[in-house]
Structure formats: structure tokens, C-alpha cells
Design an enzyme around this catalytic site. Sequence first.
Site, short mmCIF file in Angstrom:
data_model
loop_
_atom_site.label_atom_id
_atom_site.label_comp_id
_atom_site.label_asym_id
_atom_site.label_seq_id
_atom_site.Cartn_x
_atom_site.Cartn_y
_atom_site.Cartn_z
N VAL A 15 0.92 -1.02 0.00
CA VAL A 15 0.44 0.39 0.07
C VAL A 15 1.16 1.38 0.17
CG1 VAL A 15 -1.90 1.27 0.76
CG2 VAL A 15 -2.08 -1.41 1.38
N ALA A 34 -7.09 18.60 -4.34
CA ALA A 34 -6.91 19.59 -2.89
C ALA A 34 -6.56 20.60 -2.73
CB ALA A 34 -5.57 18.91 -2.82
N VAL A 44 9.35 6.34 6.27
CA VAL A 44 10.42 5.04 7.28
C VAL A 44 9.90 4.07 7.32
CG1 VAL A 44 10.80 4.67 9.77
CG2 VAL A 44 10.05 6.90 9.09
N GLU A 125 -9.94 5.79 6.17
CA GLU A 125 -11.27 5.49 5.36
C GLU A 125 -10.76 4.48 4.23
OE1 GLU A 125 -14.07 4.73 3.05
OE2 GLU A 125 -13.96 6.98 3.38
N ASP A 197 -10.81 -10.14 10.75
CA ASP A 197 -10.41 -9.18 10.33
C ASP A 197 -11.60 -8.76 9.71
OD1 ASP A 197 -8.41 -7.79 7.87
OD2 ASP A 197 -10.49 -8.64 6.34
N LYS A 201 -13.42 -4.32 10.71
CA LYS A 201 -14.01 -3.72 9.97
C LYS A 201 -15.70 -3.55 10.86
CE LYS A 201 -11.51 -5.15 6.50
NZ LYS A 201 -11.45 -6.04 4.95
N GLY A 298 -5.34 -4.98 -1.59
CA GLY A 298 -4.37 -4.47 -3.16
C GLY A 298 -4.20 -2.92 -2.63
#
Length: 421
Positions: A15, A34, A44, A125, A197, A201, A298
Site C-alpha cells: 500500500v 486538493a 520510514v 477511509e 479481520d 472492520k 490491494g
Amino acid sequence: MKKRLNIGLVGLGCVGSAVAKILQENQEIIKDRAGVEIMIKKAVVRDVKKRKGYPFEISNDLESLIEDEEIDIIVELMGGVEVPYLLAKKTLAKQKAFVTANKAMLAYHRYELEQIAKNTPIGFEASVCGGIPIIKALKDGLSANHILSFKGILNGTSNYILSQMFKNQASFKDALKDAQHLGYAELNPEFDIKGIDAAHKLLILASLAYGIDAKLEEILIEGIEKIEPDDMEFAKEFGYSIKLLGIAKKHQDCIELRVHPSMIKNECMLSKVDGVMNAISVIGDKVGETLYYGAGAGGEPTASAVISDIIEIARKKSSLMLGFETPQKLPLKPKEEIQCAYYARLLVSDEKGVFSQISAILAQNDISLNNVLQKEIPHSNKAKILFSTHTTNEKSMLNALKELENLKSVLDTPKMIRLEH
């Protein structure tokens, strides 16, 4: 107004690297939306030697991000619970915005972070269902509604496994191996196949919908590892599909939260969601039912959600993290009081009188049968009895299954799946 926002990125895995790539490739459209330029100033990682070729500084020093006065937003994509939570607290103490995709950390610490943050923005999100904007839908798009219920396929790995079992008559073991071979399942898939998992959520979404501070150990959680081809055959026979669902329902005096495999009618839109895709159905008291569908994991879909939070912060949109200023303190519905219909699978001796024994026990527990399928096992004196019930409560069904297990004619522990209408 600043002309540039500097990002401190923690983690350059699947990600994190996608976030860096999208910020570079879509730089102009992101700037237009934006209102400012968004750039990664520093990242990092655990092993600096493995991460080369990026146009920004890379180190293994977390404190350097927090102390760097030029960094405006810290984006956490490293996983885990307590270390990210400590990072979040330090970030917010410095009044830097914080963006995370970490559902496990939020499942345990979302309310503490909201209190610490005060007016400092937190974006999350990407923590639920990858690229599906379900967080913003609940916080903003549906904010005029009482959320009566929501249910969804929140884990792509388990959905892929169940899809393979349903369509290709695969065993659970073979479907899991296939998912691991394709990279959909980890070598240790426990969080996915045991429903953990999805439960992380569900808790985050329930906070947004109901302002409830529920914990993992307080809700009903079951995985998919006990599902067999026989269960899929019964589902097909009577017009059902089997999906691992996260389910939330608002009652007058409590909130019901649960994660488990569910038989759902084939007419239901969620039954058509196959492979690694996610989908969530939300019912509001004014809008009715809305459905959200898309890639639940993904690199690029999740990174898309991460960057949407960054853009929202860049626009200086002020909002409460969890959407509630004074959460309604409705308690959780006790697990034993959950009401639904049930499916059960029994391995029994193939002899006279067995079904009448089963029927008697169900009747004694005020449970009525709906559909029944009996399968003889060739070259043995055994059979499988598969049946579904009309609506009853969890306590009655569990009591009945315990009594059935004690029958001499029942040869194995009964297996159960809930029906969700």
C-alpha cells in the site's frame, strides 16, 4: 495558505509504495482537487537497504517524522496495534494530521484517538474495504439517516474461498491453497478465515453508524473453516449462497453486532458478489437501502482511499473522527438473544427412528423445521441430515444442538450456519 503539504509515510510495502506511485503519477489532478501540492518528504521503513530509488528521504527513525516541523501529515501503513497507536498519540500531540489504514489498531483504540485528536484531523477511509468509500458514506452521505442496519462482505480472502467452494465444488482446504497460491491469502490466514479481520472492520463501521464502543471479545465471531461441500449443496438446493457477513442491526434498546458465515437468498445482491470483491448494504430510515461494491484490498485501491483522506485534510474540511459528538449509549444485544433462522448438518446412524428423535428435540426447544435434505453415505451405515429452521433465538438453537450431540445416533458434533434474510 500553504502551497504544499508534506507527508511523512510509515511503511513502503504494497500500500505504501502504491501511495507514493499515485501521488507521483496523478500529481496534477490531485493538486487540482486538493488545492495544494502534496508531496512525500520522508518515509520510514524497517530495512532501508531494501527501499531504494524513491525521490524522498528514507530512514528507520520514526521519531524523525514526528519531530520534523515541516511534515504536516503522518500516514501509517505498517500494521500492528500498539506501536501504531503510540505513533498516532505522538503525532496528534504534535497537532499533525494522522492517516491510517490500520483496522486492527482502530478496532481497539478508535475512541481514545478521537479524544486525543480533538480538532486535529484523523483519516481512516482505507481501514475498511479498501477502495470502497464506505467511511465517508456513513459519516457524510448518510448522516441525515438513522442507520437501521448494515451487512456486508468485508473480507476478500474468505469471499474468494467461499466462491470457489460454491462454484467449483472445491473443499475448504483446496480453496484456501488456491487463494494462497494466487496471493489472496497469507501463509497464516487465521485473521481472514476465522472472521477476525471482518470483525475489526465491523466495529469501526458500527462506531460510525451507532457511536458504540464495542470490543472484539464482546461480539459473536465465527469463521468459515468448518464449511463443507455438503453445506454448499444444501444452499444450492434451496436457493441460497453462503457468505461471511459482518452484520449490524439497530433495535429500540440495543445494537446487534455479529460476524459469521450466512446463508443468503440468491435474490439478494450480496449473493452475487464473488471472488475477492467486497460489498456493503446499508439501510437508512430515510434513504432506504444503498449498496457499496468494489475492491476491498490491494495496493492501488487501498492507496486511493488513503490519498482521499489526505485530500480531505488538505481542503481543511473539519469533522469529528467518528461522526458522533455525543454517542448514543445503546448496549450490545446479548449473543444468546440473537434471532434468525438456522441451518444445521448432522452425521447420524442410518437407522429407523433417528429423524423422529431429532424432530422431538427441536420441538422441545420451540424450533420448527423449514427444509430438510437427507444424504446416505455409500458403503456405510451412516447418513447426513441437513435442515433449516424457521426463525428462533440463538439460545434455543444452541441448546437443541447440544442435546442432539448427546444422542447415540448422532456421530459427530453438529455444524450450524445462520440464515440472513
